[in-house]
Design a protein around this motif. Structure first.
Motif, mmCIF file in Angstrom:
data_model
loop_
_atom_site.group_PDB
_atom_site.id
_atom_site.type_symbol
_atom_site.label_atom_id
_atom_site.label_comp_id
_atom_site.label_asym_id
_atom_site.label_seq_id
_atom_site.Cartn_x
_atom_site.Cartn_y
_atom_site.Cartn_z
ATOM 1 N N ASN A 56 -1.353 -0.243 -5.075
ATOM 2 C CA ASN A 56 -0.073 0.422 -5.322
ATOM 3 C C ASN A 56 -0.297 1.920 -5.327
ATOM 4 O O ASN A 56 -1.263 2.416 -5.905
ATOM 5 N N LEU A 57 0.593 2.635 -4.660
ATOM 6 C CA LEU A 57 0.582 4.093 -4.704
ATOM 7 C C LEU A 57 2.013 4.587 -4.842
ATOM 8 O O LEU A 57 2.880 4.242 -4.032
ATOM 9 N N VAL A 58 2.236 5.379 -5.890
ATOM 10 C CA VAL A 58 3.538 5.996 -6.133
ATOM 11 C C VAL A 58 3.378 7.494 -5.933
ATOM 12 O O VAL A 58 2.534 8.134 -6.576
ATOM 13 N N ALA A 59 4.159 8.054 -5.035
ATOM 14 C CA ALA A 59 4.126 9.484 -4.745
ATOM 15 C C ALA A 59 5.428 10.111 -5.226
ATOM 16 O O ALA A 59 6.502 9.800 -4.691
ATOM 17 N N ASN A 60 5.326 10.939 -6.233
ATOM 18 C CA ASN A 60 6.503 11.606 -6.808
ATOM 19 C C ASN A 60 7.619 10.602 -7.109
ATOM 20 O O ASN A 60 8.771 10.780 -6.700
ATOM 21 N N ASP A 61 7.252 9.531 -7.796
ATOM 22 C CA ASP A 61 8.175 8.490 -8.247
ATOM 23 C C ASP A 61 8.695 7.596 -7.122
ATOM 24 O O ASP A 61 9.575 6.768 -7.350
ATOM 25 N N GLN A 63 7.557 4.631 -4.534
ATOM 26 C CA GLN A 63 6.484 3.710 -4.175
ATOM 27 C C GLN A 63 6.338 3.677 -2.665
ATOM 28 O O GLN A 63 7.255 3.298 -1.944
ATOM 29 N N VAL A 64 5.167 4.071 -2.193
ATOM 30 C CA VAL A 64 4.935 4.105 -0.750
ATOM 31 C C VAL A 64 3.949 3.024 -0.311
ATOM 32 O O VAL A 64 3.873 2.706 0.879
ATOM 33 N N ILE A 65 3.199 2.471 -1.257
ATOM 34 C CA ILE A 65 2.259 1.387 -0.960
ATOM 35 C C ILE A 65 2.404 0.320 -2.034
ATOM 36 O O ILE A 65 2.400 0.620 -3.231
ATOM 37 N N SER A 66 2.522 -0.923 -1.607
ATOM 38 C CA SER A 66 2.523 -2.052 -2.539
ATOM 39 C C SER A 66 2.003 -3.270 -1.791
ATOM 40 O O SER A 66 2.478 -3.576 -0.705
ATOM 41 N N GLY A 67 1.036 -3.936 -2.353
ATOM 42 C CA GLY A 67 0.537 -5.141 -1.690
ATOM 43 C C GLY A 67 -0.966 -5.196 -1.669
ATOM 44 O O GLY A 67 -1.669 -4.223 -1.929
ATOM 45 N N LYS A 68 -1.467 -6.352 -1.302
ATOM 46 C CA LYS A 68 -2.891 -6.637 -1.417
ATOM 47 C C LYS A 68 -3.748 -5.845 -0.438
ATOM 48 O O LYS A 68 -4.962 -5.719 -0.635
ATOM 49 N N ASP A 152 4.243 0.774 3.206
ATOM 50 C CA ASP A 152 5.162 -0.361 3.150
ATOM 51 C C ASP A 152 6.030 -0.501 4.391
ATOM 52 O O ASP A 152 6.336 -1.610 4.832
ATOM 53 N N ARG A 153 6.442 0.621 4.967
ATOM 54 C CA ARG A 153 7.383 0.576 6.096
ATOM 55 C C ARG A 153 7.031 1.650 7.112
ATOM 56 O O ARG A 153 6.492 2.702 6.745
ATOM 57 N N ILE A 154 7.373 1.417 8.356
ATOM 58 C CA ILE A 154 7.194 2.445 9.381
ATOM 59 C C ILE A 154 8.090 3.641 9.090
ATOM 60 O O ILE A 154 7.812 4.766 9.500
ATOM 61 N N PHE A 213 -2.800 5.819 14.050
ATOM 62 C CA PHE A 213 -1.506 5.454 13.476
ATOM 63 C C PHE A 213 -0.970 4.253 14.253
ATOM 64 O O PHE A 213 -0.905 4.291 15.490
ATOM 65 N N THR A 214 -0.545 3.210 13.527
ATOM 66 C CA THR A 214 -0.072 1.991 14.184
ATOM 67 C C THR A 214 1.185 1.473 13.496
ATOM 68 O O THR A 214 1.269 1.467 12.259
ATOM 69 N N ARG A 215 2.128 1.033 14.278
ATOM 70 C CA ARG A 215 3.236 0.226 13.758
ATOM 71 C C ARG A 215 2.844 -1.229 13.968
ATOM 72 O O ARG A 215 2.702 -1.678 15.105
ATOM 73 N N ASP A 216 2.666 -1.958 12.856
ATOM 74 C CA ASP A 216 2.122 -3.304 13.001
ATOM 75 C C ASP A 216 3.213 -4.345 13.239
ATOM 76 O O ASP A 216 4.398 -4.021 13.366
ATOM 77 N N GLU A 217 2.803 -5.588 13.291
ATOM 78 C CA GLU A 217 3.731 -6.686 13.582
ATOM 79 C C GLU A 217 4.806 -6.836 12.506
ATOM 80 O O GLU A 217 5.870 -7.393 12.757
ATOM 81 N N ASP A 218 4.520 -6.355 11.299
ATOM 82 C CA ASP A 218 5.473 -6.468 10.193
ATOM 83 C C ASP A 218 6.238 -5.165 9.953
ATOM 84 O O ASP A 218 6.818 -4.969 8.882
ATOM 85 N N ASP A 219 6.224 -4.276 10.935
ATOM 86 C CA ASP A 219 6.934 -2.988 10.856
ATOM 87 C C ASP A 219 6.434 -2.105 9.721
ATOM 88 O O ASP A 219 7.174 -1.298 9.159
ATOM 89 N N ARG A 220 5.156 -2.262 9.397
ATOM 90 C CA ARG A 220 4.532 -1.334 8.466
ATOM 91 C C ARG A 220 3.828 -0.233 9.266
ATOM 92 O O ARG A 220 3.513 -0.410 10.450
#
Length: 835
Positions: A56-61, A63-68, A152-154, A213-220
């Motif tokens: 998990n990473l929260v940048a200035n409140d 959340q930009v990263i969440s997950g294993k 989390d998202r592109i 930099f990659t946009r993956d199959e899950d649009d991350r």
């Protein structure tokens, strides 16, 4: 001071504000095998339960990263992939006040076993990971990465600025499995809507660092930093291995060997306030958000990679760079990013060493593939001549870009290294004046040879080409000044004289062998060797360059051209200037350019916007502004994500995106706002429509953050201590405790004010001419004496100097200088006139 303009009040107010203290936190949860740590802007969660992952990473409140798979370290080989997300046992952890050490991070398989130690250091401004990695035996790797970050998202970020001033723009990752790889370990991710930013900076002493930099199959958005002992190569295309952007795959990098041993890498994360860091000031009468966004996106996409700057984007299928583009350096004036400036300086060194032939001809192209190359011309670094012909403006444009970057950086030692190369490039062209009329000739004698010779590459401009000669004139004038600064007056005189005579011949009528069509009141494009006239169709770049570069200094000619262009623009209701107003004759261009309008025969290419704005700014600035606003409106509508626009429907066309689509906004900065960085000063020469009055711009200049105030009747430049105010154009610089004023466009300092440490000083120039010099000052902070030096006066002549109500007489020295020392009053007026 009795008078303080509105723009200066705004400047003072904008300097106010205090930073908020950051807070370091480390919170261990042994039962969950997690640690939460960070500062007031970044909060990380480390999961060490049989893994070592930032989940998990929260940048200035936010959340930009969440997950294993948030942030891991890992290795990918041709047959397998393993990372710190899957360990055989939990690592050990030691927690201090602002430091965390994770040991026993072991992973791998029979190909290789990897052992790592993570040392995490938390400060008020950043979180740094020092990674020690040990590899038990040599193996072949596809990637060796730390970190690999799964956002989390592109759409979490709009883009990421690279360490050399380029941009990974995720708007262009328009399908899954788009991948872009570059030679940079620095990425500044940003989102203009939230104002949030995250800077990731990786460094490995003595080793190569690259980013993907990659946009993956899950649009991350997947971002990874890889390291290797040698420069990493690309996997595609066969025979060239230069492709940076790929679709439908993620393996942009070629495989490489990883020797056994121990390696250390340092990666820091810091929050960036994008809204503040890229705050360009307070715009009046124009949409500043559009200006900022355009300059942070379109203007940068011609930066393919380190050492590869041009006008075509990395997104295009063929990825070309055109060295025959004189505006790449000038774009830095508006991008106004030190990383772009330094990156392009390095790029020009690379071009100097790899793209200039022994005879001085500058190779005109580079691309992912050689499909556009003239047979047999590709060198080992991928530079070549275009299949359409020898595009000789690459010679003058190389010199122009060097000169304009030098003006932005002021680094004389740097530009000195280019003296031999620029002289060789210029003299290659000068030697092509076979008939002695000071108009250089291109490689072809006639349009019937069907070969291009300049940027408009599939129009068959031949023999004496006004486009080539206008660019050469500009390069000569710029390089003449540099030769003088380098102390070579002989070369300066050679280039200055050739430019003077070129201008004379250029302005002769077509009957006299020049380019001026006295009947139609415009410049024609070229003259074949048989003296036949061609391109008599009001070619926009030719005519705009003649005006902007000072070849056309006749007000009546200038008026005739610009009025004629505007008349046709209004008739067709065009939002931007096309390449030419009327059609070429059959046979003057590639067959598929007909019927008119078609591609280079009449379509709208925005790359000539800066010279168009410059041509109109000094004549009718409101017209210049009209076309700037049109470009911004179109950017809001379609992102300017096209190569060109059709003439008939004004619709976006082409499979490329040109960085030159931003050039009208570059013209806004250079010619309307009048911001011109020069080697020894910032020259401010606005042509301001009333609508823009009250603008206050933030501008970076030689490591200083400046405020530039623009009102109709007064202009100002300020840093954190000094302010200069004037009602007309002037130059500004600060050297330690000295404030330097340059009157109008003079190249040498006119007034130097020396102030003591901790003194704030504002100087307002009221009048400065050969008869009267009049200024006043206001000091604040530490009150102390001020000394003034006045230059460029008549030599050994008596002048009457009035300071408030006291008058003295002083004589200038042999250099025409006066010294005025120990001015004490915090609010004084000084007048100087010939006695």
């Amino acid at each position: 001071m009795k008078y303080m303009p509105a723009c200066l009040i705004s400047i003072i107010l904008m300097f106010s504000g205090f930073p908020c203290p950051a807070q370091i936190t480390v919170s261990d949860k042994p039962s969950d095998k997690t640690v939460v740590f960070g500062n007031s802007k970044l909060r990380f969660t480390l999961d060490y339960d049989k893994k070592c992952v930032i989940t998990n990473l929260v940048a200035n409140d936010e959340q930009v990263i969440s997950g294993k798979n948030g942030i891991v370290s890992g290795i990918r080989t041709p047959v397998s992939e393993f990372s710190t997300s899957n360990l055989t046992e939990s690592p050990g952890i030691d927690i201090g006040k602002n430091q965390i050490t994770v040991t026993g991070i072991n992973y791998g398989n029979s190909e290789a076993t990897v052992s790592e130690i993570w040392k995490i250091f938390i400060s008020d401004s950043s979180v740094r990971f020092d990674i020690e990695r040990s590899v038990n035996k040599e193996f072949i790797a596809e990637e060796v990465f730390f970190p690999v970050i799964s956002f989390d998202r592109i759409t979490t970020w709009e883009g990421a600025f690279t360490g050399y001033g380029g941009l990974a723009w995720f708007y262009l990752f328009n399908e899954r499995l788009c991948t872009y790889g570059v030679h940079s370990g620095y990425s500044a991710f940003w989102n203009s809507t939230t104002g949030n930013g995250l800077v990731v900076s990786a460094s490995v002493s003595g080793r190569e660092t690259v980013s993907k930099f990659t946009r993956d199959e899950d649009d991350r958005l997947i971002y990874s930093v890889s390291v290797s002992d040698k420069k990493m190569n690309y996997r595609y295309d066969e025979g060239t291995l230069r492709r940076r952007f790929v679709r439908g795959k993620t393996d942009v990098w070629d495989s490489f060997s990883v020797p056994a041993g121990k390696y250390t890498e340092s990666v820091s994360f810091s929050w960036m306030n994008y809204s503040e860091e890229y705050n360009r000031g307070r715009f009046k009468g124009i949409n500043g958000n559009q200006v900022t966004s355009l300059l942070n996106t379109i203007a940068r996409i011609g930066v393919i990679d380190e050492n590869l700057f041009g006008g075509n984007s990395w997104h295009t299928p063929y990825g070309p760079i055109c060295l025959h583009e004189q505006y790449i350096g000038q774009m830095g004036l508006a991008i106004n990013d030190d990383k772009y400036l330094e990156g392009y300086k390095n790029c020009l060194e690379f071009y100097r060493d790899n793209a200039i032939s022994d005879d001085g001809r500058v190779l005109s192209r580079w691309a992912y593939t050689d499909g556009d190359a003239m047979s047999g011309t590709v060198n080992k670094n991928g530079f070549y001549e275009a299949q359409w012909g020898y595009l000789l403006d690459s010679n003058s444009d190389f010199v122009t870009n060097v000169a304009e970057i030098y003006d932005q950086c002021g680094d004389l030692e740097w530009v000195k290294q280019f003296k031999p190369a620029c002289e060789k490039a210029l003299e290659y062209l000068l030697n092509r004046d076979e008939n002695g009329n000071h108009l250089v000739e291109v490689m072809t004698d006639s349009h019937i040879e069907k070969k291009g010779s300049d940027w408009i590459d599939i129009i068959w401009a031949s023999y004496e080409n006004a486009f080539i000669n206008a660019k050469l004139y500009y390069a000569l004038t710029l390089w003449t000044d540099i030769e003088k600064q380098l102390g070579d007056n002989q070369k300066a005189s050679l280039y200055s004289d050739f430019a003077f005579r070129l201008k004379e011949s250029f302005n002769k009528t077509i009957e006299e062998g020049g380019f001026w069509n006295n009947k139609d009141k415009w410049y024609i494009y070229w003259i074949d060797k048989d003296k036949s006239v061609h391109g008599n169709n009001l070619v926009i770049p030719v005519n705009f360059m003649a005006i902007a570069y000072g070849i056309c200094d006749d007000d009546l000619k200038r008026k005739a051209i610009l009025d004629r262009v505007e008349q046709q623009m209004q008739k067709e209701n065009l939002f931007a200037w096309p390449l030419n107003l009327y059609t070429y004759e059959e046979g003057e261009g590639n067959d598929w350019q007909f019927p008119f309008p078609q591609y280079e025969n009449g379509d709208i290419f925005l790359s000539w916007g800066a010279i168009g704005v410059e041509a109109y700014a000094a004549y009718k600035p409101e017209l210049a502004l009209k076309y700037i606003e049109n470009i911004l409106e179109r950017y809001d509508k379609d992102g300017l994500a096209f190569q060109r626009y059709g003439r008939l429907k004004q619709d976006g066309l082409g499979d490329d995106i040109l960085a030159g689509n931003s050039l009208a906004v570059v013209g806004l900065y250079k010619s309307v706002y009048g911001i011109n960085p020069l080697y020894n000063r910032l020259y401010l020469n606005p042509h301001l429509p009333e609508k823009l009055s009250g603008t206050v711009l933030n501008y970076n200049f030689r490591g200083k953050k400046l405020k530039i105030g623009l009102d109709l009747d007064v202009f100002s430049i300020s840093d954190d201590r000094f302010t200069l105010i004037s009602k007309k154009d002037f130059g500004f610089n600060v050297v330690e405790n000295d404030l330097l004023y340059f009157n109008s466009d003079e190249k040498t300092c006119s007034l130097k004010a020396h102030a003591s440490d901790a003194m704030n000083l504002a100087v307002e120039i009221i009048k400065w001419n050969e008869n009267v010099i009049h200024w006043k000052h206001n000091m604040s902070g530490k009150k102390d004496k001020i000394s003034y030096s006045i230059y460029n006066l008549d030599k050994t002549r008596n002048y009457e100097i009035s300071v408030d109500d006291k008058t003295i007489t002083k004589k200038t020295d042999m250099n025409g200088s006066l010294m005025l020392e120990n001015v004490i009053d915090a609010n004084s007026e000084i007048r100087i006139k010939i006695k």
